[in-house]
Design a protein around this motif. Structure first.
Motif: not given
Length: 63
Positions: A20-22, A26-27, A53-54, A58-59
């Motif tokens: 997700a971070l890579l 946002t989702l 927080a995630g 992500g956003y």
């Protein structure tokens, strides 16, 4: 090495969080954060807090 129990869930959560971070999504960040929050706290508050927080992370990475 095969892990069992709680560490297996955290390993899967870590992979989800990294993906997700890579991707900077946002989702995806919210989903990974919610999963990790749930697995670490086993509570609704932890799940929602992790998702928030995630999603924020992500956003910000997706800008």
């Amino acid at each position: 090495m095969i892990r069992s129990g709680r560490f297996k869930h955290l390993s899967i959560g870590g992979v989800l969080a990294a993906l997700a971070l890579l991707s900077g999504c946002t989702l995806g960040g919210a989903a990974a954060g919610g999963y990790i929050g749930h697995e670490t706290t086993h509570s609704t508050v932890g799940t929602v807090g992790g998702a928030v927080a995630g999603g924020i992370v992500g956003y910000e990475l997706g800008k």
